[in-house]
Design a protein around this motif. Structure first.
Motif, PDB file in Angstrom:
ATOM      1  N   ILE A  22       0.812  -1.216   0.000  1.00  0.00           N
ATOM      2  CA  ILE A  22       0.000   0.000   0.000  1.00  0.00           C
ATOM      3  C   ILE A  22       0.852   1.277   0.000  1.00  0.00           C
ATOM      4  CG2 ILE A  22      -2.011  -1.067   1.063  1.00  0.00           C
ATOM      5  CD1 ILE A  22      -1.105   0.002   3.734  1.00  0.00           C
ATOM      6  N   GLU A  23       2.146   1.148   0.227  1.00  0.00           N
ATOM      7  CA  GLU A  23       3.025   2.322   0.188  1.00  0.00           C
ATOM      8  C   GLU A  23       4.442   1.875  -0.146  1.00  0.00           C
ATOM      9  OE1 GLU A  23       4.491   6.137   2.955  1.00  0.00           O
ATOM     10  OE2 GLU A  23       3.526   4.400   3.892  1.00  0.00           O
ATOM     11  N   ILE A  24       5.108   2.640  -1.001  1.00  0.00           N
ATOM     12  CA  ILE A  24       6.519   2.420  -1.321  1.00  0.00           C
ATOM     13  C   ILE A  24       7.260   3.734  -1.106  1.00  0.00           C
ATOM     14  CG2 ILE A  24       8.214   1.791  -3.085  1.00  0.00           C
ATOM     15  CD1 ILE A  24       6.050   0.213  -4.507  1.00  0.00           C
ATOM     16  N   GLY A  25       8.369   3.674  -0.376  1.00  0.00           N
ATOM     17  CA  GLY A  25       9.216   4.843  -0.185  1.00  0.00           C
ATOM     18  C   GLY A  25      10.653   4.520  -0.543  1.00  0.00           C
ATOM     19  N   CYS A  26      11.294   5.363  -1.338  1.00  0.00           N
ATOM     20  CA  CYS A  26      12.668   5.123  -1.791  1.00  0.00           C
ATOM     21  C   CYS A  26      13.497   6.395  -1.652  1.00  0.00           C
ATOM     22  CB  CYS A  26      12.701   4.695  -3.260  1.00  0.00           C
ATOM     23  SG  CYS A  26      11.842   3.157  -3.631  1.00  0.00           S
ATOM     24  N   VAL A  27      14.742   6.219  -1.214  1.00  0.00           N
ATOM     25  CA  VAL A  27      15.706   7.306  -1.098  1.00  0.00           C
ATOM     26  C   VAL A  27      16.948   6.917  -1.887  1.00  0.00           C
ATOM     27  CG1 VAL A  27      17.183   8.605   0.492  1.00  0.00           C
ATOM     28  CG2 VAL A  27      14.851   8.006   1.161  1.00  0.00           C
ATOM     29  N   ILE A  34      23.524  10.870   0.235  1.00  0.00           N
ATOM     30  CA  ILE A  34      22.069  10.956   0.124  1.00  0.00           C
ATOM     31  C   ILE A  34      21.713  12.113  -0.797  1.00  0.00           C
ATOM     32  CG2 ILE A  34      19.916  11.331   1.369  1.00  0.00           C
ATOM     33  CD1 ILE A  34      21.270  10.168   3.850  1.00  0.00           C
ATOM     34  N   THR A  35      20.921  11.837  -1.828  1.00  0.00           N
ATOM     35  CA  THR A  35      20.483  12.883  -2.747  1.00  0.00           C
ATOM     36  C   THR A  35      19.052  13.293  -2.395  1.00  0.00           C
ATOM     37  OG1 THR A  35      19.407  11.547  -4.473  1.00  0.00           O
ATOM     38  CG2 THR A  35      21.831  11.642  -4.488  1.00  0.00           C
ATOM     39  N   GLN A  36      18.538  14.256  -3.127  1.00  0.00           N
ATOM     40  CA  GLN A  36      17.150  14.681  -2.947  1.00  0.00           C
ATOM     41  C   GLN A  36      16.196  13.891  -3.831  1.00  0.00           C
ATOM     42  OE1 GLN A  36      16.219  16.877  -0.524  1.00  0.00           O
ATOM     43  NE2 GLN A  36      18.390  16.637  -0.006  1.00  0.00           N
ATOM     44  N   ASN A  37      16.706  12.900  -4.547  1.00  0.00           N
ATOM     45  CA  ASN A  37      15.881  12.104  -5.452  1.00  0.00           C
ATOM     46  C   ASN A  37      15.101  11.064  -4.653  1.00  0.00           C
ATOM     47  OD1 ASN A  37      14.849  11.394  -7.910  1.00  0.00           O
ATOM     48  ND2 ASN A  37      16.634  10.217  -8.570  1.00  0.00           N
ATOM     49  N   LEU A 157       9.544   7.744   5.393  1.00  0.00           N
ATOM     50  CA  LEU A 157      10.276   8.114   6.602  1.00  0.00           C
ATOM     51  C   LEU A 157      11.220   7.004   7.023  1.00  0.00           C
ATOM     52  CD1 LEU A 157      10.871   9.896   9.032  1.00  0.00           C
ATOM     53  CD2 LEU A 157       8.841   8.933  10.144  1.00  0.00           C
ATOM     54  N   ASP A 158      10.762   5.757   6.982  1.00  0.00           N
ATOM     55  CA  ASP A 158      11.621   4.638   7.377  1.00  0.00           C
ATOM     56  C   ASP A 158      12.792   4.478   6.418  1.00  0.00           C
ATOM     57  OD1 ASP A 158       9.952   4.255   9.479  1.00  0.00           O
ATOM     58  OD2 ASP A 158       9.212   2.288   8.874  1.00  0.00           O
ATOM     59  N   ALA A 159      12.568   4.748   5.123  1.00  0.00           N
ATOM     60  CA  ALA A 159      13.667   4.678   4.159  1.00  0.00           C
ATOM     61  C   ALA A 159      14.693   5.768   4.440  1.00  0.00           C
ATOM     62  CB  ALA A 159      13.131   4.798   2.733  1.00  0.00           C
ATOM     63  N   GLU A 160      14.236   6.963   4.803  1.00  0.00           N
ATOM     64  CA  GLU A 160      15.164   8.046   5.123  1.00  0.00           C
ATOM     65  C   GLU A 160      15.986   7.709   6.365  1.00  0.00           C
ATOM     66  OE1 GLU A 160      12.552  11.809   3.345  1.00  0.00           O
ATOM     67  OE2 GLU A 160      12.368  11.235   5.446  1.00  0.00           O
ATOM     68  N   ILE A 161      15.323   7.134   7.376  1.00  0.00           N
ATOM     69  CA  ILE A 161      16.039   6.745   8.596  1.00  0.00           C
ATOM     70  C   ILE A 161      17.024   5.624   8.294  1.00  0.00           C
ATOM     71  CG2 ILE A 161      15.749   5.666  10.860  1.00  0.00           C
ATOM     72  CD1 ILE A 161      13.080   7.185  11.099  1.00  0.00           C
ATOM     73  N   LEU A 162      16.583   4.641   7.504  1.00  0.00           N
ATOM     74  CA  LEU A 162      17.462   3.514   7.170  1.00  0.00           C
ATOM     75  C   LEU A 162      18.676   3.981   6.375  1.00  0.00           C
ATOM     76  CD1 LEU A 162      18.094   0.514   7.176  1.00  0.00           C
ATOM     77  CD2 LEU A 162      16.623   0.252   5.163  1.00  0.00           C
ATOM     78  N   ALA A 163      18.516   4.997   5.534  1.00  0.00           N
ATOM     79  CA  ALA A 163      19.661   5.518   4.784  1.00  0.00           C
ATOM     80  C   ALA A 163      20.740   6.011   5.742  1.00  0.00           C
ATOM     81  CB  ALA A 163      19.214   6.647   3.853  1.00  0.00           C
ATOM     82  N   ASP A 164      20.329   6.745   6.793  1.00  0.00           N
ATOM     83  CA  ASP A 164      21.301   7.227   7.782  1.00  0.00           C
ATOM     84  C   ASP A 164      21.924   6.061   8.545  1.00  0.00           C
ATOM     85  OD1 ASP A 164      20.972   9.928   7.193  1.00  0.00           O
ATOM     86  OD2 ASP A 164      19.297  10.167   8.574  1.00  0.00           O
ATOM     87  N   VAL A 165      21.105   5.063   8.913  1.00  0.00           N
ATOM     88  CA  VAL A 165      21.612   3.903   9.643  1.00  0.00           C
ATOM     89  C   VAL A 165      22.607   3.128   8.784  1.00  0.00           C
ATOM     90  CG1 VAL A 165      20.966   1.640  10.567  1.00  0.00           C
ATOM     91  CG2 VAL A 165      19.638   3.654  11.186  1.00  0.00           C
ATOM     92  N   TYR A 166      22.256   2.902   7.516  1.00  0.00           N
ATOM     93  CA  TYR A 166      23.144   2.139   6.624  1.00  0.00           C
ATOM     94  C   TYR A 166      24.490   2.832   6.480  1.00  0.00           C
ATOM     95  CZ  TYR A 166      25.167   0.402   2.285  1.00  0.00           C
ATOM     96  OH  TYR A 166      26.028  -0.087   1.349  1.00  0.00           O
ATOM     97  N   LEU A 167      24.489   4.133   6.281  1.00  0.00           N
ATOM     98  CA  LEU A 167      25.749   4.853   6.137  1.00  0.00           C
ATOM     99  C   LEU A 167      26.568   4.798   7.419  1.00  0.00           C
ATOM    100  CD1 LEU A 167      24.520   7.941   4.096  1.00  0.00           C
ATOM    101  CD2 LEU A 167      25.935   6.062   3.267  1.00  0.00           C
ATOM    102  N   ALA A 168      25.889   4.885   8.571  1.00  0.00           N
ATOM    103  CA  ALA A 168      26.599   4.783   9.849  1.00  0.00           C
ATOM    104  C   ALA A 168      27.179   3.386  10.046  1.00  0.00           C
ATOM    105  CB  ALA A 168      25.654   5.134  10.992  1.00  0.00           C
ATOM    106  N   MET A 169      26.422   2.359   9.652  1.00  0.00           N
ATOM    107  CA  MET A 169      26.884   0.980   9.789  1.00  0.00           C
ATOM    108  C   MET A 169      28.096   0.699   8.916  1.00  0.00           C
ATOM    109  SD  MET A 169      23.319  -1.182   9.776  1.00  0.00           S
ATOM    110  CE  MET A 169      24.159  -2.775   9.720  1.00  0.00           C
ATOM    111  N   THR A 170      28.192   1.386   7.808  1.00  0.00           N
ATOM    112  CA  THR A 170      29.223   1.060   6.820  1.00  0.00           C
ATOM    113  C   THR A 170      30.279   2.145   6.672  1.00  0.00           C
ATOM    114  OG1 THR A 170      27.760   1.887   5.053  1.00  0.00           O
ATOM    115  CG2 THR A 170      27.709  -0.475   5.511  1.00  0.00           C
ATOM    116  N   GLY A 171      30.359   3.048   7.643  1.00  0.00           N
ATOM    117  CA  GLY A 171      31.485   3.973   7.665  1.00  0.00           C
ATOM    118  C   GLY A 171      31.183   5.414   7.367  1.00  0.00           C
ATOM    119  N   GLY A 172      29.921   5.796   7.159  1.00  0.00           N
ATOM    120  CA  GLY A 172      29.573   7.193   6.939  1.00  0.00           C
ATOM    121  C   GLY A 172      29.590   7.593   5.485  1.00  0.00           C
TER     122      GLY A 172
END
Length: 246
Positions: A22-27, A34-37, A157-172
């Motif tokens: 019912i919803e798809i979110g992509c960053v 992280i881009t604005q796309n 929102l969860d995709a935006e949060i996960l983007a920050d988490v993924y970058l933190a997990m893998t070195g920024g």
């Protein structure tokens, strides 16, 4: 390198039981920046939403009644993610639903793996932090990622949060590289490595031997200590591996 951090919300837990997206979110991430796309859409699932699912994401049957069906947004979605690597937390869940939606198109559209690669951050977190809680909220706490807006689940929102988490997990995030001319580098076209090589071959540079030697500035003990602490943090986030410590 193009990566797409993706999350979905659904009518229930099992596509085999007829549940739908019912919803798809992509960053979008380009070269770990992280881009604005964004790609974000609500979808009419053409069925009722489980009461338990509504409690999780807050999306109601009435809200989704006038939204497009998956078939009408499928082409735009596949064009957005095509050729990228999907970053998904608990990828088996979202990929299972995406594969189910593609199968319902009846046009031999294949599976999501036919369009892009998939990286599961849940599997990555379990490897890095065995025996610990590895939900998205737990990882936000572990990596100091702000999730204060996350009162309900929401795909974008969860995709935006996960983007920050993924970058933190893998070195920024990686800062934008500059070539010898001070121009931004890139992954393709004249700004990339091939473009820089072409410019260097077309106009070779001479060395200026008349200028005085460059100053050598040594790091202070405080700076060296901060640098060592940063390398230790990177190693801790990557199962003890840090390239700059070798």
């Amino acid at each position: 390198m193009r990566q797409i951090v993706l999350d979905t919300e659904t009518t229930g837990l099992d596509p085999k039981a007829g549940h739908r997206i019912i919803e798809i979110g992509c960053v979008e991430l380009l070269n770990r920046r992280i881009t604005q796309n964004r790609f974000h859409v609500y979808i009419n699932p053409e069925r009722e939403i489980d009461a338990g699912a509504i409690e999780v994401h807050g999306l109601t049957n009435e809200f989704l009644a006038g939204k497009p069906v998956f078939k009408s947004i499928a082409e735009d979605f596949l064009n957005f993610v095509g050729g990228a690597e999907l970053i998904i937390h608990n990828a088996a869940f979202d990929v299972g639903f995406l594969d189910h939606e593609l199968s319902l198109l009846g046009e031999n559209r294949g599976r999501i793996a036919d369009y892009c690669g998939v990286c599961d951050t849940l599997a990555m977190a379990r490897k890095n932090h065995p025996g610990q809680r590895n939900s998205l909220d737990a990882l936000c706490k572990r990596y100091n990622v702000d999730n204060s807006r996350r009162e309900l689940h929401g795909a974008l929102l969860d995709a935006e949060i996960l983007a920050d988490v993924y970058l933190a997990m893998t070195g920024g995030q990686i800062a934008m590289l500059l070539d010898a001319d001070g121009e931004p580098g890139g992954v393709s076209g004249s700004g990339g490595a091939e473009g820089r090589l072409e410019r260097e071959q077309a106009a070779p540079r001479s060395v200026n031997t008349s200028r005085p030697p460059l100053r050598v500035i040594r790091s202070t003990p405080e700076e060296a200590e901060a640098h060592a602490a940063r390398l230790e943090a990177i190693a801790k986030a990557n199962s003890g591996n840090c390239l700059w410590s070798r």
